[in-house]
Design an enzyme around this catalytic site. Sequence first.
Site: not given
Ligand code: EPZ
Length: 418
Positions: A305, A117, A327, A397, A125, A22-23, A122-123
């Site tokens: 995950d 969410c 995370i 989903r 920035d 999916k991802n 999940r910022p």
């Molecule tokens: C991806 O989300 C995955 N989703 C998530 O899977 C997965 O849990 C996550 O990576 C971590 O491996 C998809 O690929 C669609 P991140 P992503 O940005 O990219 C901080 C599932 O269950 N952060 O790597 O959104 C944030 O606060 C989903 O399939 C910032 O601070 O995750 C969080 O603590 C859930 N600033 C962490 O990083 C930013 O600009 C999230 O990590 C971006 C992120």
Amino acid sequence: MDRFVIRGGVPLAGTVSVSGSKNSMLALMAASLLSEEPVLLQNAARVHDVSTMIRILGALGVEAVWEADDVLRLGGSEPTATEAPYDLVRTMRASFMVLGPLLARCGHARVSLPGGCAIGARPVDQHLKGLEALGAKVELVGGYVEARASRLRGAPVVFDTSTVNGTQNVLMAACLAEGQTRIQNAALEPEVGELIGVLQAMGARIEGAGTDQLTVEGVTRLKGATHRVAGDRIEAGTLLAAAAITGGDVTVTGLCLDQLASVVEKLREIGLELDTRPDRVRVRRTGPLRGVRVTTARFPGFPTDMQAQIMALLCLAPGSSVLTETIFENRFMHVSELQRMGADITVNGRTAIIQGVAGLSGAPVMATDLRASASLLLAGLAARGDTHVMRVYHIDRGYDRIEQKLASLGARIRRIRD
Ligand code: EPZ
């Protein structure tokens, strides 16, 4: 809303194949915006998040057509709009990944801020920091990100924190920027590597795959591509955990072992017997489970995950287990529901202490987010009596026909439309 009714206690047995990741698909669907030629995805999973991304692409005037049960044909036309609407983005934050490709292809994009969410704030920035480094003018107006750039220019980008979708968003934009972009602190997750491979097949010039330093030489246009999506590593881990928690004997195929090393090792540490091949894993329970320590980490560490799923298994492991989520700040929504099934879990901040219990008992439980729901499914498979998992749209989903896969292994599970 649908619910799953599960009558637990059946040791799962047999062979099951995972669907496409999916991802990976969500990033690859966004990448199709970079080319006027079609992108064809084989082994594509029919999960709800993919349907949402199809609607997002549709809102941008880009067609997506299922050419077979698992073949999705994307794009091959000019986007006729550059706005991703709030009502779609808020249902799936990965939609935010259309920002970089749209900006690079059309010079403008207006994408709703995804907002938080269930599992955290999940910022985004870092996404915006990277795009601004490439010369984009970014404004926040009315809950939307408005980005403009006549032509993006390659530049150094250093992420303050590793981010999977942030790396993918900026990487896609950099492919069409003028000049060289060097991305440091890039995410190492397999979904980034898979995207790099497809972008290279489309003509992008990227070095450093598999490392946290990516170098991109921008090009003026990208071709289409045909790609077979890798098996979903989290679905694979979830199915292995289902076999483990029911004391079964299951072979999961269609996976990539390299992407699951930390999960395989942890299951062995818990006491499962695993036979591994590059594309399949057989798991059996041949002795008692053992409590362990689990700390989620960036790839190749133990994936966040899989945290909820391994917690369900550890509820039945004699002794104590300590599970730390590093995370996301709120990814224990499954705990209260597992406790209602008789689990003994104490949460202290980002750490959960699990005392193994002799058994779980079926109960009506509420799904809250994708992986928490999977955890409740697993608990229901092992519990005495019936478990009703409500709001299974969360599961739909990210899992393609999961109840059919589990039933094919002997699980007594059925979907009821409420
Ligand atoms: C991806 O989300 C995955 N989703 C998530 O899977 C997965 O849990 C996550 O990576 C971590 O491996 C998809 O690929 C669609 P991140 P992503 O940005 O990219 C901080 C599932 O269950 N952060 O790597 O959104 C944030 O606060 C989903 O399939 C910032 O601070 O995750 C969080 O603590 C859930 N600033 C962490 O990083 C930013 O600009 C999230 O990590 C971006 C992120």
